[in-house]
Design a protein around this motif. Structure first.
Motif, PDB file in Angstrom:
ATOM      1  N   ILE A  44       0.808  -1.256  -0.012  1.00 10.27           N
ATOM      2  CA  ILE A  44      -0.076  -0.039   0.126  1.00 10.27           C
ATOM      3  C   ILE A  44       0.770   1.397  -0.014  1.00 10.27           C
ATOM      4  O   ILE A  44       0.504   2.439  -0.718  1.00 10.27           O
ATOM      5  CB  ILE A  44      -0.914  -0.088   1.157  1.00 10.27           C
ATOM      6  CG1 ILE A  44      -1.879  -1.119   1.190  1.00 10.27           C
ATOM      7  CG2 ILE A  44      -1.626   1.158   1.317  1.00 10.27           C
ATOM      8  CD1 ILE A  44      -2.829  -1.421   2.355  1.00 10.27           C
ATOM      9  N   ILE A  45       1.756   1.365   0.875  1.00 11.71           N
ATOM     10  CA  ILE A  45       2.683   2.291   0.901  1.00 11.71           C
ATOM     11  C   ILE A  45       3.398   2.507  -0.584  1.00 11.71           C
ATOM     12  O   ILE A  45       3.613   4.005  -1.152  1.00 11.71           O
ATOM     13  CB  ILE A  45       4.161   1.885   2.014  1.00 11.71           C
ATOM     14  CG1 ILE A  45       3.456   2.242   3.219  1.00 11.71           C
ATOM     15  CG2 ILE A  45       4.966   3.075   1.801  1.00 11.71           C
ATOM     16  CD1 ILE A  45       4.438   1.729   4.447  1.00 11.71           C
ATOM     17  N   ARG A  62       2.330   2.190  -3.508  1.00 13.63           N
ATOM     18  CA  ARG A  62       1.298   2.518  -4.404  1.00 13.63           C
ATOM     19  C   ARG A  62       1.011   3.946  -3.937  1.00 13.63           C
ATOM     20  O   ARG A  62       0.843   4.709  -5.069  1.00 13.63           O
ATOM     21  CB  ARG A  62      -0.056   1.884  -4.202  1.00 13.63           C
ATOM     22  CG  ARG A  62      -1.060   2.413  -5.242  1.00 13.63           C
ATOM     23  CD  ARG A  62      -2.489   1.452  -4.635  1.00 13.63           C
ATOM     24  NE  ARG A  62      -2.898   1.796  -3.440  1.00 13.63           N
ATOM     25  CZ  ARG A  62      -3.908   1.178  -2.945  1.00 13.63           C
ATOM     26  NH1 ARG A  62      -4.430   0.436  -3.448  1.00 13.63           N
ATOM     27  NH2 ARG A  62      -4.384   1.328  -1.691  1.00 13.63           N
ATOM     28  N   THR A  63       0.737   4.268  -2.755  1.00 15.84           N
ATOM     29  CA  THR A  63       0.757   5.706  -2.113  1.00 15.84           C
ATOM     30  C   THR A  63       1.887   6.545  -2.688  1.00 15.84           C
ATOM     31  O   THR A  63       1.624   7.670  -3.060  1.00 15.84           O
ATOM     32  CB  THR A  63       0.590   5.536  -0.791  1.00 15.84           C
ATOM     33  OG1 THR A  63      -0.473   4.770  -0.453  1.00 15.84           O
ATOM     34  CG2 THR A  63       0.206   6.895  -0.340  1.00 15.84           C
ATOM     35  N   GLN A  89       1.780   7.274  -6.203  1.00 14.66           N
ATOM     36  CA  GLN A  89       0.586   8.295  -6.373  1.00 14.66           C
ATOM     37  C   GLN A  89       0.598   9.785  -6.010  1.00 14.66           C
ATOM     38  O   GLN A  89       0.396  10.456  -7.009  1.00 14.66           O
ATOM     39  CB  GLN A  89      -0.724   7.890  -5.538  1.00 14.66           C
ATOM     40  CG  GLN A  89      -1.860   8.815  -5.649  1.00 14.66           C
ATOM     41  CD  GLN A  89      -3.154   8.425  -4.723  1.00 14.66           C
ATOM     42  OE1 GLN A  89      -2.817   7.392  -4.089  1.00 14.66           O
ATOM     43  NE2 GLN A  89      -4.024   8.948  -4.699  1.00 14.66           N
ATOM     44  N   TYR A  90       1.671  10.132  -5.140  1.00 15.43           N
ATOM     45  CA  TYR A  90       2.021  11.278  -4.744  1.00 15.43           C
ATOM     46  C   TYR A  90       3.518  11.702  -5.227  1.00 15.43           C
ATOM     47  O   TYR A  90       3.932  12.737  -4.560  1.00 15.43           O
ATOM     48  CB  TYR A  90       1.788  11.669  -3.447  1.00 15.43           C
ATOM     49  CG  TYR A  90       0.477  11.376  -3.051  1.00 15.43           C
ATOM     50  CD1 TYR A  90      -0.355  12.531  -3.126  1.00 15.43           C
ATOM     51  CD2 TYR A  90      -0.251  10.322  -2.400  1.00 15.43           C
ATOM     52  CE1 TYR A  90      -1.887  12.395  -2.818  1.00 15.43           C
ATOM     53  CE2 TYR A  90      -1.355  10.257  -1.940  1.00 15.43           C
ATOM     54  CZ  TYR A  90      -2.258  11.341  -2.238  1.00 15.43           C
ATOM     55  OH  TYR A  90      -3.556  11.042  -2.045  1.00 15.43           O
ATOM     56  N   VAL A 125       6.780   7.834   4.540  1.00 11.45           N
ATOM     57  CA  VAL A 125       5.241   7.474   4.054  1.00 11.45           C
ATOM     58  C   VAL A 125       4.930   6.352   5.000  1.00 11.45           C
ATOM     59  O   VAL A 125       5.579   5.405   5.118  1.00 11.45           O
ATOM     60  CB  VAL A 125       5.297   7.251   2.425  1.00 11.45           C
ATOM     61  CG1 VAL A 125       6.460   5.928   2.365  1.00 11.45           C
ATOM     62  CG2 VAL A 125       4.084   6.740   2.032  1.00 11.45           C
ATOM     63  N   VAL A 181       1.261   3.966   6.229  1.00 11.73           N
ATOM     64  CA  VAL A 181      -0.388   3.502   5.913  1.00 11.73           C
ATOM     65  C   VAL A 181      -1.340   4.543   6.764  1.00 11.73           C
ATOM     66  O   VAL A 181      -2.304   4.638   6.464  1.00 11.73           O
ATOM     67  CB  VAL A 181      -0.697   2.204   5.792  1.00 11.73           C
ATOM     68  CG1 VAL A 181       0.027   1.402   4.958  1.00 11.73           C
ATOM     69  CG2 VAL A 181      -0.574   1.387   7.189  1.00 11.73           C
ATOM     70  N   VAL A 199       3.443  11.551   4.125  1.00 12.61           N
ATOM     71  CA  VAL A 199       2.793  11.086   3.092  1.00 12.61           C
ATOM     72  C   VAL A 199       1.966   9.834   3.828  1.00 12.61           C
ATOM     73  O   VAL A 199       2.303   9.061   4.302  1.00 12.61           O
ATOM     74  CB  VAL A 199       3.347  10.555   1.910  1.00 12.61           C
ATOM     75  CG1 VAL A 199       2.295  10.321   0.885  1.00 12.61           C
ATOM     76  CG2 VAL A 199       4.140  11.833   1.397  1.00 12.61           C
ATOM     77  N   ASP A 200       0.718   9.884   3.825  1.00 15.99           N
ATOM     78  CA  ASP A 200      -0.165   8.701   3.969  1.00 15.99           C
ATOM     79  C   ASP A 200      -1.348   8.574   2.638  1.00 15.99           C
ATOM     80  O   ASP A 200      -1.262   9.584   1.625  1.00 15.99           O
ATOM     81  CB  ASP A 200      -0.694   8.655   5.169  1.00 15.99           C
ATOM     82  CG  ASP A 200      -1.802   9.872   5.364  1.00 15.99           C
ATOM     83  OD1 ASP A 200      -2.121  10.498   4.502  1.00 15.99           O
ATOM     84  OD2 ASP A 200      -2.228  10.162   6.773  1.00 15.99           O
ATOM     85  N   PRO A 201      -2.228   7.586   2.595  1.00 20.77           N
ATOM     86  CA  PRO A 201      -3.182   7.495   1.825  1.00 20.77           C
ATOM     87  C   PRO A 201      -4.132   8.769   1.613  1.00 20.77           C
ATOM     88  O   PRO A 201      -4.767   8.754   0.598  1.00 20.77           O
ATOM     89  CB  PRO A 201      -3.658   6.144   2.254  1.00 20.77           C
ATOM     90  CG  PRO A 201      -2.838   5.251   2.746  1.00 20.77           C
ATOM     91  CD  PRO A 201      -2.190   6.329   3.672  1.00 20.77           C
ATOM     92  N   GLN A 202      -4.091   9.598   2.550  1.00 24.63           N
ATOM     93  CA  GLN A 202      -4.906  10.642   2.310  1.00 24.63           C
ATOM     94  C   GLN A 202      -4.412  11.605   1.875  1.00 24.63           C
ATOM     95  O   GLN A 202      -5.213  12.857   1.419  1.00 24.63           O
ATOM     96  CB  GLN A 202      -5.389  11.167   4.069  1.00 24.63           C
ATOM     97  CG  GLN A 202      -5.911  10.151   4.822  1.00 24.63           C
ATOM     98  CD  GLN A 202      -7.227   9.345   4.071  1.00 24.63           C
ATOM     99  OE1 GLN A 202      -8.198  10.149   3.752  1.00 24.63           O
ATOM    100  NE2 GLN A 202      -7.223   8.183   4.044  1.00 24.63           N
TER     101      GLN A 202
END
Length: 454
Positions: A49-50, A52-53, A56-57, A104, A106, A134-137
């Protein structure tokens, strides 16, 4: 994502070349427990997940820090991955030389569930300018007031969740105990796996031990007899005086149910609650064997949450390295043990005491060797350590400094040390077996202008 994941803070370098214009960040993943599958799947999922996050950013993960099966809410719980993360944030670079521009994760509660850890994390994160969190938000500015307030709000939620969960678990255990349901956890010695039916051989040993103790036999002699018979505990350990004492003074031997160090009583009658299992002896025999021990040795006065009724404070440590050493042996699942190494009596003149792991029993080191290695770490050239002033070194080596003050000096330089298992049959002392985890440079407030030689 490459690199082998391991519990206890192994750093996995995930980027070996240029970042291609992406922001270089480090990842942190943690699970509270991994007692079922013991394969680290929880932290692996978090790292996916990290990754991917981060993509994304506009970031790239250059290193990952992992604590598998480690609580963040318990005071004093070891989190070596978290400690290494803070140390590298303070340095500004990973061990492989990657610049760290952010972190980063989760969720905030993977990093901290206590105010002390929140303060440590933000101090390390903002020790260099221009970093991000950084987190998924999304991306957060840790230097802004809003960024700090959001972290505090996350901490409040985590603390509330921890309290509610703790109360819920405590109430659940009490309700089970009040109905006489056996304890959860490992099988108690003397009973079979169902925790209700007596184990034919073990129950006879417990009954005989209780009779022998009432008759005046030393508990160490009982433990020695069990060892001679090849008896092992339900988790494979060899019997000793402490474990035998707890077995024969446990209320369960006469059918009584206890919870958190206290006998449970029926409110209407004041009589003890009887468990659903078969007892080994009668209550009067249990009372008689308990009367042969001092209060501090009894089952009801020991263990997590149980009151200690001896009226005495915990004795001060008698050796320099007590509390600083962690076991570096690998468990069967490949994860590092990280159990505390405790001092106990040795068997030779050169090692009158040793530090041994009580969790796995596979790592032990000579006490004088470990203390000497710790002293070398304090006064030798080690990366990232601000040296103590000359006055402290002179007082230490002249013998003017007491043990308590020496331990304070060590604590300002070293958080914890990993002790690697020794080589069987080796007669030489290897100081490199003791590997430190270091605080941030200058954290102790010492001047870098002081001499750094030994």
């Amino acid at each position: 994502m490459s690199g082998e994941l391991s519990s206890g803070g192994d750093v996995n370098n995930l980027g070996a070349g240029e970042t291609g214009g992406l922001v270089p960040v480090v990842a942190y993943a943690r699970t509270s427990d991994d007692f079922r599958q013991r394969d680290g799947h929880g932290v692996r999922y978090q790292l996916r997940i990290i990754e991917r996050t981060a993509h994304q950013y506009g970031c790239t993960v250059v290193a990952a820090y992992v604590d598998n099966g480690r609580s963040a809410s318990k005071v004093g719980a070891a989190r070596l991955g978290f400690d290494l993360l803070l140390a590298d944030l303070g340095h500004g670079y990973t061990d492989s030389g990657h610049r760290i521009a952010g972190v980063v994760c989760v969720a905030d509660d993977r990093l901290y569930r206590r105010a002390e850890d929140l303060a440590r994390f933000f101090a390390a994160l903002t020790s260099w300018p221009g970093r991000i969190y950084v987190d998924p938000q999304g991306v957060r500015d840790p230097y802004s007031q809003e960024g700090l307030l959001q972290a505090v709000r996350s901490l409040d939620v985590a603390v509330t969740e921890t309290r509610v969960r703790s109360r819920r678990v405590s109430d659940w255990h009490w309700a089970r105990a009040a109905e006489g349901v056996p304890h959860s956890g490992p099988r108690p010695f003397g009973w079979q796996e169902d925790r209700l039916t007596l184990h034919p051989e073990e129950a006879k040993l417990v009954e005989q031990a209780i009779s022998d103790r009432i008759a005046g036999k030393a508990v160490r002699a009982i433990a020695a007899d069990w060892c001679d018979l090849g008896v092992t505990g339900t988790r494979g350990g060899r019997p000793n005086a402490q474990t035998v004492t707890q077995i024969i003074t446990a209320p369960r031997v006469c059918g009584y149910r206890a919870n958190r160090g206290e006998l449970l009583l029926i409110p209407e009658t004041g009589q003890p609650v009887h468990g659903q299992w078969e007892p080994i002896v009668m209550p009067d025999q249990w009372h008689s064997v308990c009367a042969t021990f001092s209060p501090g040795s009894l089952y009801l006065h020991r263990g997590s949450g149980a009151p200690r009724l001896t009226g005495q404070k915990r004795p001060a440590p008698r050796h320099l390295a007590t509390g600083f050493l962690r076991c570096g042996a690998r468990r069967h699942d490949g994860a590092m043990c990280l159990g505390a190494l405790c001092a106990q009596k040795g068997r030779s003149k050169t090692s009158p005491y040793v530090y041994s792991c009580r969790s796995c029993g596979r790592c032990s080191i000579s006490g004088p060797l470990a203390d000497e290695a710790l002293e070398r770490l304090v006064f030798s050239e080690v990366r990232g350590v601000a040296k103590p002033p000359q006055l402290l070194r002179d007082r230490w080596r002249s013998g003017e400094m007491g043990l308590e003050e020496k331990r304070k000096v060590v604590a300002s330089v070293v958080t914890r040390c990993i002790v690697r298992p020794g080589v069987k049959g080796s007669a030489s002392w290897d100081h490199s077996r003791v590997e430190p985890l270091l605080e941030r440079p200058g954290q102790a407030g010492w001047s870098h202008a002081e001499p750094t030689g030994p």
